[in-house]
Design an enzyme around this catalytic site. Structure first.
Site, PDB file in Angstrom:
ATOM      1  N   CYS A   5      -5.229  -2.131   2.668  1.00  0.00           N
ATOM      2  CA  CYS A   5      -5.086  -2.051   4.124  1.00  0.00           C
ATOM      3  C   CYS A   5      -6.388  -2.391   4.858  1.00  0.00           C
ATOM      4  O   CYS A   5      -6.947  -3.468   4.654  1.00  0.00           O
ATOM      5  CB  CYS A   5      -4.579  -0.658   4.476  1.00  0.00           C
ATOM      6  SG  CYS A   5      -3.762  -0.501   6.076  1.00  0.00           S
ATOM      7  N   GLU A  49       0.833  -1.203   0.000  1.00  0.00           N
ATOM      8  CA  GLU A  49       0.000   0.000   0.000  1.00  0.00           C
ATOM      9  C   GLU A  49       0.866   1.250   0.000  1.00  0.00           C
ATOM     10  O   GLU A  49       1.824   1.361   0.767  1.00  0.00           O
ATOM     11  CB  GLU A  49      -0.918   0.030   1.234  1.00  0.00           C
ATOM     12  CG  GLU A  49      -1.852   1.228   1.226  1.00  0.00           C
ATOM     13  CD  GLU A  49      -2.552   1.480   2.553  1.00  0.00           C
ATOM     14  OE1 GLU A  49      -3.759   1.781   2.521  1.00  0.00           O
ATOM     15  OE2 GLU A  49      -1.902   1.385   3.609  1.00  0.00           O
ATOM     16  N   LYS A  96      -8.820   4.064  -2.232  1.00  0.00           N
ATOM     17  CA  LYS A  96      -9.212   3.561  -0.910  1.00  0.00           C
ATOM     18  C   LYS A  96     -10.494   4.231  -0.432  1.00  0.00           C
ATOM     19  O   LYS A  96     -10.596   5.461  -0.388  1.00  0.00           O
ATOM     20  CB  LYS A  96      -8.078   3.799   0.085  1.00  0.00           C
ATOM     21  CG  LYS A  96      -8.268   3.135   1.445  1.00  0.00           C
ATOM     22  CD  LYS A  96      -7.002   3.285   2.273  1.00  0.00           C
ATOM     23  CE  LYS A  96      -7.105   2.539   3.592  1.00  0.00           C
ATOM     24  NZ  LYS A  96      -5.833   2.640   4.369  1.00  0.00           N
TER      25      LYS A  96
END
Length: 317
Positions: A171, A46, A137
């Site tokens: 994540c 990430e 994200k």
């Protein structure tokens, strides 16, 4: 290699922190090294390009109107990628040259959102060197919200790779049940979870996702040590005051569709971690459980996903 086998590489490397050009060179070197081992899919952690915003926690990132925070954020922004300007063209060319698919964790300045805010984006490049999805994200975590903007559902997509169907999340998105289901429902059987780097994160969720989905589950993390901070980093002295010697210890790992380890979390080791996966194991484990197939009840519970790319302005000529 047989159609039901896929050779994957986890690139557990450190960025040249907040240096886009330097980090891109390390990424390209990793792809070249993976090609020597006939790797077919390589995954980077990430926000590896150009790095995770460690300074926010270390330098009182919530202080309003702080010169330190503004200057570090501006430095971060200058080193974020702009896909439309060709920042990933050389990576795409290498993917095409070596017939290798790539998942790359990046910080993106999104042109369709004005080009200034930053998004934690997971980019999928196929083996033809074409960008097939950019997943921003959905919800930055805690201090990340001070520097990253929330994304949208446009990148909740899966991709065919030989007999596999691959999908990925950033994540703590991997802890969000509904985004996981959105990928399972599209046929995902190889789940890619990218992390900034810690076995604290990977040691439980990697196996859990594998067992829940009866898929291969890959957790790929970066490495970050004090020596990985470039000396020309703005306000480096303030960052180092509270920085531990190891900020991210890796923890990259792979679990099989039965939820058991194929590769346990690898700590404090920089480089490629390579494994060959056998698709047949997916069919074996789906025999007794399939979360979106024979063990689902869509007549009772069903997920709706908005994959429209969000933008503030829409023009009609």
């Amino acid at each position: 290699m047989a159609a039901n086998h896929l050779k994957v590489a986890m690139a557990q490397i450190a960025p040249v922190w907040l240096n886009k050009a330097g980090t891109l060179e390390k990424i390209k070197d990793s792809i070249r090294d993976a090609a020597k081992e006939n790797v077919e899919l390589i995954v980077f952690g990430e926000s590896l390009l150009p790095g995770y915003p460690y300074w926010v926690e270390l330098t009182n990132g919530a202080k309003f109107n702080s010169t330190v925070q503004k200057e570090l954020h501006a430095h971060y922004s200058r080193n974020a990628i702009v896909i439309e300007e060709g920042d990933l063209d050389e990576v795409c060319q290498l993917a095409k040259e070596h017939k290798m698919a790539v998942y790359l964790g990046s910080i993106e300045r999104a042109q369709n959102r004005g080009g200034h805010s930053l998004y934690c984006s997971l980019v999928y490049i196929d083996a033809k060197g074409e960008i097939q999805s950019v997943h921003r994200k959905l919800q930055p975590t805690y201090e990340e919200r001070l520097t990253w903007a929330p994304g949208d559902g446009n990148g909740l997509r899966v991709h065919k790779l030989k007999q596999f169907t691959v999908g990925g999340l950033n994540c703590w998105e991997n802890w969000m049940p509904l985004p996981r289901v959105s990928l399972y429902g599209q046929g995902e059987n190889l789940h890619v979870a990218v992390w900034p780097g810690s076995d604290f994160n990977t040691k439980d969720i990697t196996r859990f996702i594998a067992r829940e989905s009866r898929s291969f589950s890959i957790g790929v993390s970066s490495i970050m040590r004090v020596e990985d901070f470039p000396q020309d980093t703005p306000h480096l002295d303030k960052i180092l005051e509270k920085a531990p010697k190891i900020l991210s210890n890796g923890g990259s790992c792979i679990a099989g569709p039965d939820g058991e380890w194929i590769i346990e979390p690898v700590l404090n080791k920089e480089g490629l971690i390579i494994e060959t996966l056998d698709f047949n194991r997916v069919y074996e484990e789906r025999q007794n459980f399939d979360a979106v197939g024979h063990y689902s009840r869509p007549d009772i519970t069903k997920l709706t996903v908005n994959r429209e790319r969000q933008t503030t302005v829409s023009f009609e000529e």
